[in-house]
Design a protein around this motif. Sequence first.
Motif, PDB file in Angstrom:
ATOM      1  N   THR A   1       7.316  -1.357  -3.485  1.00  0.00           N
ATOM      2  CA  THR A   1       8.336  -0.557  -2.829  1.00  0.00           C
ATOM      3  C   THR A   1       8.145   0.936  -3.053  1.00  0.00           C
ATOM      4  O   THR A   1       7.631   1.359  -4.091  1.00  0.00           O
ATOM      5  CB  THR A   1       9.738  -0.965  -3.324  1.00  0.00           C
ATOM      6  N   ALA A   2       8.594   1.715  -2.070  1.00  0.00           N
ATOM      7  CA  ALA A   2       8.574   3.180  -2.169  1.00  0.00           C
ATOM      8  C   ALA A   2       9.904   3.713  -1.663  1.00  0.00           C
ATOM      9  O   ALA A   2      10.468   3.187  -0.691  1.00  0.00           O
ATOM     10  CB  ALA A   2       7.439   3.776  -1.357  1.00  0.00           C
ATOM     11  N   PHE A   3      10.398   4.741  -2.315  1.00  0.00           N
ATOM     12  CA  PHE A   3      11.679   5.355  -1.974  1.00  0.00           C
ATOM     13  C   PHE A   3      11.456   6.856  -1.829  1.00  0.00           C
ATOM     14  O   PHE A   3      11.061   7.521  -2.775  1.00  0.00           O
ATOM     15  CB  PHE A   3      12.691   5.073  -3.093  1.00  0.00           C
TER      16      PHE A   3
ATOM     17  N   HIS B   1       0.993   6.732   3.682  1.00  0.00           N
ATOM     18  CA  HIS B   1       0.920   5.738   2.611  1.00  0.00           C
ATOM     19  C   HIS B   1       1.730   4.465   2.887  1.00  0.00           C
ATOM     20  O   HIS B   1       1.762   3.573   2.047  1.00  0.00           O
ATOM     21  CB  HIS B   1       1.360   6.376   1.288  1.00  0.00           C
ATOM     22  N   MET B   2       2.361   4.394   4.032  1.00  0.00           N
ATOM     23  CA  MET B   2       3.256   3.277   4.328  1.00  0.00           C
ATOM     24  C   MET B   2       2.572   1.914   4.218  1.00  0.00           C
ATOM     25  O   MET B   2       3.182   0.950   3.749  1.00  0.00           O
ATOM     26  CB  MET B   2       3.871   3.460   5.717  1.00  0.00           C
ATOM     27  N   ALA B   3       1.334   1.833   4.612  1.00  0.00           N
ATOM     28  CA  ALA B   3       0.618   0.550   4.590  1.00  0.00           C
ATOM     29  C   ALA B   3       0.411   0.020   3.174  1.00  0.00           C
ATOM     30  O   ALA B   3       0.112  -1.160   2.995  1.00  0.00           O
ATOM     31  CB  ALA B   3      -0.726   0.683   5.303  1.00  0.00           C
ATOM     32  N   GLU B   4       0.597   0.867   2.167  1.00  0.00           N
ATOM     33  CA  GLU B   4       0.431   0.448   0.769  1.00  0.00           C
ATOM     34  C   GLU B   4       1.651  -0.312   0.243  1.00  0.00           C
ATOM     35  O   GLU B   4       1.603  -0.849  -0.862  1.00  0.00           O
ATOM     36  CB  GLU B   4       0.204   1.681  -0.117  1.00  0.00           C
ATOM     37  N   TYR B   5       2.724  -0.358   1.028  1.00  0.00           N
ATOM     38  CA  TYR B   5       3.998  -0.904   0.548  1.00  0.00           C
ATOM     39  C   TYR B   5       4.506  -2.032   1.442  1.00  0.00           C
ATOM     40  O   TYR B   5       4.239  -2.076   2.640  1.00  0.00           O
ATOM     41  CB  TYR B   5       5.052   0.204   0.497  1.00  0.00           C
ATOM     42  N   ASP B   6       5.282  -2.900   0.810  1.00  0.00           N
ATOM     43  CA  ASP B   6       6.001  -3.937   1.557  1.00  0.00           C
ATOM     44  C   ASP B   6       7.322  -3.401   2.107  1.00  0.00           C
ATOM     45  O   ASP B   6       7.803  -3.853   3.142  1.00  0.00           O
ATOM     46  CB  ASP B   6       6.294  -5.131   0.638  1.00  0.00           C
ATOM     47  N   LEU B   7       7.913  -2.436   1.378  1.00  0.00           N
ATOM     48  CA  LEU B   7       9.200  -1.847   1.767  1.00  0.00           C
ATOM     49  C   LEU B   7       9.157  -0.351   1.497  1.00  0.00           C
ATOM     50  O   LEU B   7       8.782   0.075   0.401  1.00  0.00           O
ATOM     51  CB  LEU B   7      10.356  -2.472   0.965  1.00  0.00           C
TER      52      LEU B   7
END
Length: 172
Positions: A32-34, A91-97
């Motif tokens: 996850t990333a916020f 970097h979105m592709a590195e995360y599930d959410l």
Amino acid sequence: MAMVHIYTGDGKGKTTAAVGLCARAAGSGLKTAFYEFLKSGGTGEEKSLRALGTDFYCPVPDEKFTWEMNDAEKEECRRRQNETLRHACEHMAEYDLVVLDEVLCALNTGMLPLNELLRAVRQRPPETELVLTGRGAPQELIALGDYVSVIQAVRHPFDCEPPIAARRGIEY
């Protein structure tokens, strides 16, 4: 199949809902990333989410409210908000959410262009769940949402006489 969540409206709880979803996802082993937009960092959610293993991004440690900024400060803020959105997209592709917290407020204060945010939503990796929060989601974004929650204020302590200020750990 990943989906788009939009938490909007004038009520309390948009960020709280996004943090809760992030905690649930991290607790289930998802990456996850916020990303915080128009916030000053050091929020209560930052420490909690980092402890859960969420990557946390805030572009500036001490941001003023946009209505307190002069023209030069607004331009610098605009640059930082756009850089944050670009970083999230790269970097979105590195995360599930991925959560873009208060991104709608950045949009509504003129710190982000609508076409860039629409592009971010449309071009997100199909395996990445995306959450956008903030007041005033435009119809163009609402049309792209799979989950759209409008949180309505019925009563708020700030509207009392005298107003009750935001409290650390509850409102921020």
